[in-house]
Each structure stands twice: as structure tokens, then as C-alpha cells.
Design a protein around this motif. Structure first.
Motif, mmCIF file in Angstrom:
data_model
loop_
_atom_site.group_PDB
_atom_site.id
_atom_site.type_symbol
_atom_site.label_atom_id
_atom_site.label_comp_id
_atom_site.label_asym_id
_atom_site.label_seq_id
_atom_site.Cartn_x
_atom_site.Cartn_y
_atom_site.Cartn_z
ATOM 1 N N UNK A 20 0.825 -1.200 0.000
ATOM 2 C CA UNK A 20 0.000 0.000 0.000
ATOM 3 C C UNK A 20 0.863 1.256 0.000
ATOM 4 N N UNK A 21 1.924 1.272 0.784
ATOM 5 C CA UNK A 21 2.825 2.425 0.842
ATOM 6 C C UNK A 21 3.524 2.639 -0.500
ATOM 7 N N UNK A 22 3.900 1.543 -1.152
ATOM 8 C CA UNK A 22 4.567 1.644 -2.446
ATOM 9 C C UNK A 22 3.614 2.230 -3.488
ATOM 10 N N UNK A 23 2.362 1.780 -3.465
ATOM 11 C CA UNK A 23 1.363 2.305 -4.402
ATOM 12 C C UNK A 23 1.130 3.785 -4.167
ATOM 13 N N UNK A 30 3.915 10.238 -9.433
ATOM 14 C CA UNK A 30 3.274 10.499 -10.714
ATOM 15 C C UNK A 30 2.610 11.872 -10.727
ATOM 16 N N UNK A 31 1.970 12.233 -9.615
ATOM 17 C CA UNK A 31 1.339 13.558 -9.507
ATOM 18 C C UNK A 31 2.375 14.666 -9.606
ATOM 19 N N UNK A 35 2.821 17.668 -12.314
ATOM 20 C CA UNK A 35 2.917 19.071 -11.894
ATOM 21 C C UNK A 35 4.179 19.724 -12.443
ATOM 22 N N UNK A 36 5.253 18.956 -12.524
ATOM 23 C CA UNK A 36 6.497 19.504 -13.073
ATOM 24 C C UNK A 36 6.310 19.923 -14.529
ATOM 25 N N UNK A 37 5.588 19.123 -15.286
ATOM 26 C CA UNK A 37 5.298 19.474 -16.679
ATOM 27 C C UNK A 37 4.488 20.765 -16.754
ATOM 28 N N UNK A 38 3.527 20.913 -15.849
ATOM 29 C CA UNK A 38 2.700 22.118 -15.838
ATOM 30 C C UNK A 38 3.512 23.343 -15.421
ATOM 31 N N UNK A 39 4.437 23.145 -14.476
ATOM 32 C CA UNK A 39 5.291 24.250 -14.040
ATOM 33 C C UNK A 39 6.158 24.729 -15.200
#
Length: 211
Positions: A20-23, A30-31, A35-39
Motif C-alpha cells: 500500500x505504501x509503495x502504491x 506520478x502527480x 505538476x512539473x510538466x505544468x510548471x
């Protein structure tokens, strides 16, 4: 046997928690990637707005100093200048700033490159032709293509030491300065041509008075 079942359940619980922690970690990563792409898209959009602002101001300034503005009536020129000043004022109300992250060496390189360009600009009025040649050698130092003329090797090494975004800004500034010189040179030639044509027109008129 009972102890073995307890241990098995405990291991199963640890495995579930670990999975669960890995997921969860994977989803968070991934989020952040998204966000980096949007920045980066935001920075590119803001940079594009910065460039558009520079282009608009340059175009307004070019119109105000164009040969056409010199060849209209004073009243029309005043009215057009009022419109141009209004547009320039509205353009200047747009404030966009994209800060570039620099290390101390990049900061020093930027200062050095800016100082060199400023020194050339300060000599425009004294020797426009030499200033243009110097600017061309500086611009060639920033070009990735084969330059048509000499390259200022010292300036090139300084620019390479700048941050990538600063390298692009330095090149754009040199392009703008060269365009301004070209426009000024054209205006001067047109003015000289109009004066020459005027004097040729006056000469036959003067000669006819004596005939």
C-alpha cells in the motif's frame, strides 16, 4: 501450529502495508511529475508573454521613429503619437517576471556579458558603423549556426558560462539592438535621399529664375 499461523498473518499484514505504501508513493510521484510538466509549461508561457511585450514595445517605438511619421502633418503626427504613447503605456502595465536560477559563476558571467553589451551600446552615437560590427561579432558568438562574419571568442566563452535561459535572453537583446540599428540606418538614408531629391528640385527652379 498456532504460532505459525500468527506469524503468517503478521507477515501478510506487513506485506499489505508495504504494498500500500509503495502504491501511494508511486501515485504521489506520478502527480509530482505531472505538476512539473505544468510548471515548465507555465514558465514557457510567461517567457512568451515577456517576449511579446518586448516585441510590442519595439514595434511601437519603431513606428514613432519611422520615416512615414516625418512625412505627415504636425497635427496628424501629434495625434498618432498620442495613440502610440497610450498603447505603450498599456503595454507597460503588463508585468511578467520569470526568475532564472543561477549559481554564483553563472551570475558573474551574466554581469560580465551585460557589461560588454552596455559598453558597445554607449558608443552608438560616436561610431554607429563600428558599434554595428562589434554587435555582429557578439551575436555570432551566440549563434549555433555558422556565422557570416568574425566571432568574439572571449564573449562566446562568457556566454557559455551563463544559464541557458540567460543565453537566450542575451541573444534576443543583441537581435533587437541590431534591428534598431538597421531601422535607424534606413531612416537616415531615406532622410538623406529626400533631402537630395528636394535640392535637385530646387536647383532647376532656381536656374529658371535666371533664364
Amino acid at each position: 501450529m498456532a504460532q505459525a499461523k500468527i506469524n503468517a498473518k503478521a507477515n501478510e499484514g506487513r506485506f499489505c502495508r508495504s504494498s500500500s505504501m509503495a502504491d501511494r508513493s508511486s501515485r504521489l510521484l506520478e502527480s509530482l511529475d505531472q505538476l512539473e510538466l505544468r510548471v515548465e509549461a507555465l514558465r514557457e508561457a510567461a517567457t512568451a508573454v515577456e517576449q511579446e511585450k518586448e516585441i510590442l514595445l519595439e514595434m511601437i517605438h519603431s513606428i514613432q521613429n519611422s520615416q512615414d511619421m516625418r512625412q505627415i502633418s504636425d497635427g496628424e503626427r501629434e495625434e498618432l503619437n498620442l495613440t502610440a504613447n497610450r498603447l505603450m503605456g498599456r503595454t507597460l502595465t503588463v508585468e511578467v517576471s520569470v526568475e532564472t536560477i543561477r549559481n554564483p559563476q553563472q551570475q558573474e558571467s551574466l554581469k560580465h556579458a551585460t557589461r560588454i553589451i552596455d559598453e558597445v551600446v554607449s558608443k552608438f552615437l560616436d561610431d554607429l558603423g563600428n558599434a554595428r560590427s562589434h554587435l555582429m561579432s557578439l551575436y555570432s558568438a551566440c549563434s549555433s549556426e555558422v556565422p557570416p562574419g568574425p566571432v568574439d571568442q572571449k564573449f562566446q566563452s562568457i556566454v557559455i558560462g551563463c544559464a541557458l535561459e540567460d543565453q537566450k535572453k542575451i541573444k534576443r537583446r543583441l537581435e533587437t539592438l541590431l534591428r534598431n540599428i538597421e531601422n535607424s540606418d534606413k531612416a537616415i538614408k531615406l532622410l538623406e535621399h529626400s533631402k537630395g531629391a528636394g535640392s535637385k528640385t530646387l536647383q532647376p527652379n532656381a536656374e529658371s529664375r535666371f533664364n
